[in-house]
Design an enzyme around this catalytic site. Structure first.
Site, PDB file in Angstrom:
ATOM      1  N   ASP A  73       0.828  -1.201   0.000  1.00  0.00           N
ATOM      2  CA  ASP A  73       0.000   0.000   0.000  1.00  0.00           C
ATOM      3  C   ASP A  73       0.863   1.253   0.000  1.00  0.00           C
ATOM      4  O   ASP A  73       2.080   1.182   0.119  1.00  0.00           O
ATOM      5  CB  ASP A  73      -0.948   0.014   1.222  1.00  0.00           C
ATOM      6  CG  ASP A  73      -0.286  -0.527   2.494  1.00  0.00           C
ATOM      7  OD1 ASP A  73       0.918  -0.267   2.699  1.00  0.00           O
ATOM      8  OD2 ASP A  73      -0.964  -1.208   3.282  1.00  0.00           O
ATOM      9  N   ASN A 142      -7.763  -3.121  14.324  1.00  0.00           N
ATOM     10  CA  ASN A 142      -9.168  -3.373  13.979  1.00  0.00           C
ATOM     11  C   ASN A 142      -9.318  -4.523  12.985  1.00  0.00           C
ATOM     12  O   ASN A 142     -10.379  -4.711  12.391  1.00  0.00           O
ATOM     13  CB  ASN A 142      -9.820  -2.108  13.425  1.00  0.00           C
ATOM     14  CG  ASN A 142      -9.195  -1.637  12.117  1.00  0.00           C
ATOM     15  OD1 ASN A 142      -8.217  -2.211  11.633  1.00  0.00           O
ATOM     16  ND2 ASN A 142      -9.743  -0.585  11.537  1.00  0.00           N
ATOM     17  N   HIS A 144      -7.581  -4.879  10.168  1.00  0.00           N
ATOM     18  CA  HIS A 144      -7.322  -4.592   8.758  1.00  0.00           C
ATOM     19  C   HIS A 144      -6.087  -5.346   8.273  1.00  0.00           C
ATOM     20  O   HIS A 144      -5.176  -5.654   9.035  1.00  0.00           O
ATOM     21  CB  HIS A 144      -7.234  -3.084   8.488  1.00  0.00           C
ATOM     22  CG  HIS A 144      -6.002  -2.396   8.983  1.00  0.00           C
ATOM     23  ND1 HIS A 144      -6.032  -1.337   9.848  1.00  0.00           N
ATOM     24  CD2 HIS A 144      -4.692  -2.573   8.708  1.00  0.00           C
ATOM     25  CE1 HIS A 144      -4.811  -0.897  10.089  1.00  0.00           C
ATOM     26  NE2 HIS A 144      -3.980  -1.639   9.412  1.00  0.00           N
ATOM     27  N   GLU A 149      -9.901  -1.847   5.274  1.00  0.00           N
ATOM     28  CA  GLU A 149     -10.590  -1.577   6.528  1.00  0.00           C
ATOM     29  C   GLU A 149     -11.844  -2.453   6.657  1.00  0.00           C
ATOM     30  O   GLU A 149     -12.368  -2.964   5.658  1.00  0.00           O
ATOM     31  CB  GLU A 149     -10.977  -0.099   6.603  1.00  0.00           C
ATOM     32  CG  GLU A 149      -9.801   0.861   6.557  1.00  0.00           C
ATOM     33  CD  GLU A 149      -9.024   0.956   7.860  1.00  0.00           C
ATOM     34  OE1 GLU A 149      -9.178   0.057   8.727  1.00  0.00           O
ATOM     35  OE2 GLU A 149      -8.261   1.917   8.026  1.00  0.00           O
TER      36      GLU A 149
END
Length: 247
Positions: A73, A142, A144, A149
């Protein structure tokens, strides 16, 4: 396989190690992948979790010149050369320490005037290289995976993604303030990651324990993007005791 039966992928292999052992163990897996093909393709992650791996690779003295490297990314909105852009992080942590040709290290282009086209071009570059043999991964608090996400499609491809407030808060330590943390990124999709031949997930610290439990023991769900690891069949997880506490 008889009619009506379903072949389930092998469960992820989880190894719980002392923190000092994670880098060397991960390095051995990457070196094996590098030796497995004439022109291997390695997917690289940024962040604190894979840093021990890159230090171990640099200390190995291996020749990395025959490999291609693809980043997971990149932030959107940072100027070229910004020290926290992943292009610069990879330069500091991988390109220079491993003596790589910068032309062999690829990232999605966050400065393109057409970001969807840049994402499609990145998918084409991965395919042209023959696909990723080993993808290195971390996991977000979380759940990801890369910058996918919660709530996104489980078969997504490289695309523009809005960063959650939890992710931005977690990355705040790299910037002067929360306002300086980018709000968007380009990220390989979960479908792109699942196309890799082998996955290596590195998780360290108690703040990753719940996410790792959900990824490996919970249902495969959009609520925990990393749960797609259960669908792959060739996944190695290297974790310290704190990250593995809930497994």
């Amino acid at each position: 396989m008889s009619a009506g039966t379903v072949k389930h992928p092998a469960a992820p292999l989880v190894r719980v190690l002392e923190p000092a052992g994670i880098g060397p163990a991960a390095s051995r897996l990457v070196l094996d992948a590098l030796a497995s093909r004439h022109s291997p393709v390695i997917g690289v992650a940024t962040g604190s979790s894979p840093s021990p791996l890159y230090r171990a690779l640099a200390a190995s003295g291996a020749d990395f010149g025959h490999a291609s490297w693809f980043a997971l990314d990149e932030y959107v909105g940072l100027p070229p050369g910004h020290p926290e852009s992943y292009a610069e992080v990879l330069r500091r942590e991988i390109i220079e320490p491993l003596g790589l040709d910068p032309r062999a290290v690829h990232l999605p282009d966050p400065h393109s005037g057409d970001l969807p086209a840049a994402c499609a071009a990145y998918e084409e570059r991965i395919a042209a290289a023959g696909g990723i043999d080993l993808q290195i991964l971390g996991i977000g608090r979380n759940g990801h995976l890369a910058f996918n996400e919660p709530g996104g499609a489980l078969d997504s491809r490289t695309r523009v993604e809005a960063l959650s407030e939890d992710t931005r808060e977690a990355n705040r330590r790299f910037f002067d303030s929360l306002e300086d943390v980018p709000t968007h990124c380009l990220t390989q999709g979960l479908g792109t990651i699942l196309d890799a031949g082998q996955l290596l997930l590195i998780a360290q610290g108690e703040d990753k324990a719940e996410a790792l439990r959900a990824a490996l023991k919970g249902p495969v769900s959009r609520d925990c993007p990393a749960s797609v690891l259960q669908l792959h069949g060739r996944v190695t997880v290297l974790a310290d005791a704190a990250a593995a506490a809930l497994l």
